[in-house]
Scaffold this motif. Structure first.
Motif, PDB file in Angstrom:
ATOM      1  N   ARG A  56       5.122  -4.930 -14.066  1.00 20.07           N
ATOM      2  CA  ARG A  56       6.290  -4.699 -13.211  1.00 20.07           C
ATOM      3  C   ARG A  56       7.398  -3.979 -13.988  1.00 20.07           C
ATOM      4  O   ARG A  56       8.037  -3.071 -13.476  1.00 20.07           O
TER       5      ARG A  56
ATOM      6  N   ARG B 206      11.226  -2.773  -2.303  1.00 17.89           N
ATOM      7  CA  ARG B 206       9.775  -2.596  -2.291  1.00 17.89           C
ATOM      8  C   ARG B 206       9.158  -3.150  -3.575  1.00 17.89           C
ATOM      9  O   ARG B 206       8.106  -3.812  -3.544  1.00 17.89           O
TER      10      ARG B 206
ATOM     11  N   MET C 236      -1.008  -1.199  -6.723  1.00 16.40           N
ATOM     12  CA  MET C 236       0.163  -1.876  -6.173  1.00 16.40           C
ATOM     13  C   MET C 236      -0.054  -2.145  -4.689  1.00 16.40           C
ATOM     14  O   MET C 236      -0.462  -1.259  -3.941  1.00 16.40           O
ATOM     15  N   THR C 237       0.173  -3.369  -4.273  1.00 15.79           N
ATOM     16  CA  THR C 237       0.092  -3.734  -2.862  1.00 15.79           C
ATOM     17  C   THR C 237       1.448  -4.262  -2.418  1.00 15.79           C
ATOM     18  O   THR C 237       2.120  -4.981  -3.170  1.00 15.79           O
ATOM     19  N   TYR C 238       1.841  -3.910  -1.199  1.00 20.09           N
ATOM     20  CA  TYR C 238       3.134  -4.354  -0.676  1.00 20.09           C
ATOM     21  C   TYR C 238       3.067  -4.368   0.852  1.00 20.09           C
ATOM     22  O   TYR C 238       2.237  -3.689   1.467  1.00 20.09           O
TER      23      TYR C 238
ATOM     24  N   GLU D   8      -1.858  -0.482   0.137  1.00 22.53           N
ATOM     25  CA  GLU D   8      -2.350  -0.487  -1.239  1.00 22.53           C
ATOM     26  C   GLU D   8      -2.305   0.931  -1.802  1.00 22.53           C
ATOM     27  O   GLU D   8      -2.816   1.863  -1.198  1.00 22.53           O
TER      28      GLU D   8
ATOM     29  N   ALA E 165       6.299  -6.143  -4.067  1.00 25.51           N
ATOM     30  CA  ALA E 165       4.998  -5.608  -4.460  1.00 25.51           C
ATOM     31  C   ALA E 165       4.271  -6.507  -5.455  1.00 25.51           C
ATOM     32  O   ALA E 165       4.882  -7.194  -6.266  1.00 25.51           O
TER      33      ALA E 165
END
Length: 288
Positions: free
Chosen positions: A184, A234, A264-266, A275, A238
């Motif tokens: 991150r 975001r 990265m998924t959000y 994704e 994420a």
């Protein structure tokens, strides 16, 4: 917004992408020897006076490659601290203008494919862009693809290092996974640098700033602040996973290939989940 910023680093075709990701699932060795192998490989690269490399980058959205941003690139390390990078043409060749020593505009390759070129020098431990041939085509993405900087970052980041089983004879493949917090931090820092690079200038007179009317600049600043807030939100939502694979010449302790996968998924619209997978792969050869 995250998608748009990541696209700046370039993508390649999905067909080639499948060849970039090392196969795992064959088991791993214990962590300590693998971490030591990583340190030896990084030291070997650090001690090299020069090396050539070629690579490519890709962004997948929902498992599909973004087609309009394909980027292949090559480059050289010289005198231990000077790196030149250039995008490769669709046929894999190097643009003739990339061999020039002075700043120049490479412009467009075949069709609408942009061609980039830049030079970086390591000063006081930091890689600084000295020459660039990218003016009207948007931000030059090559600085972020400097593989020497990517390898140096691996030394200090929080990570777990293991060895992939089943490597070809004479090589070892190390799997380096960043901790959740480190992944991150890395992404946040990259996006913050990109956001600051496009932040409207605050310089100028009260009536005008950076050659633009104050009202126009105020509107640009408001838009930038809105997008910055959206980006931070975001990132907070994420889930980020970052894994590197480093193929090492086990006899000489030198990197042969570096692959970098970030997923990265959000939350998306209407309760969906988006994704994004960003991948780069670069091969090293011709050590000096």
């Amino acid at each position: 917004m995250v998608k748009l910023l990541l696209i700046r680093t370039g993508v390649l075709s999905l067909v080639l992408l499948f060849g970039f990701i090392p196969l795992s699932g064959c088991g791993v060795m214990n962590d300590k020897p693998a971490a030591e192998d990583l340190s030896l490989a990084l030291a070997g690269m650090d001690g090299s006076d020069g090396v050539s490399f070629e690579g490519a980058a890709a962004l997948l959205l929902g498992g599909k490659t973004v087609p309009e941003s394909s980027l292949y690139y090559g480059g050289k390390l010289a005198d231990h601290n000077k790196v030149s990078l250039y995008s490769l043409l669709p046929d894999g060749s190097q643009p003739a203008a990339a061999s020039k020593t002075s700043p120049h505009q490479l412009g467009q390759a075949q069709g609408d494919t942009p061609v980039y070129y830049t030079r970086l020098v390591k000063e006081d431990g930091e890689w600084t862009m000295k020459q660039t041939a990218q003016e009207s085509l948007g931000n030059n993405p090559l600085e972020a693809l400097n593989p020497l900087r990517q390898l140096e970052e691996l030394e200090r980041m929080e990570k777990k290092v293991t060895e992939e089983a089943g490597s070809a004879r004479g090589t070892r493949v190390l799997r380096i996974e960043l901790t959740t917090d480190e992944a991150r931090r890395q992404l946040s820092a990259e996006l913050e640098r990109q956001m600051q690079a496009i932040r409207p200038s605050a310089q100028g007179s009260p009536g005008k700033a950076a050659g633009k009317p104050a009202k126009v600049l105020a509107a640009q600043r408001a838009l930038w602040e809105q997008k910055e807030a959206e980006l931070q939100q975001r990132l907070t939502q994420a889930s980020i996973k970052t894994v590197y694979y480093l193929k090492v010449d086990s006899k000489r302790n030198l990197p042969k290939r570096l692959t970098w996968n970030r997923t990265m998924t959000y939350p998306g619209n209407a309760g969906t989940v988006t994704e994004e997978t960003y991948i780069t792969q670069v091969d090293f050869y011709g050590y000096r």
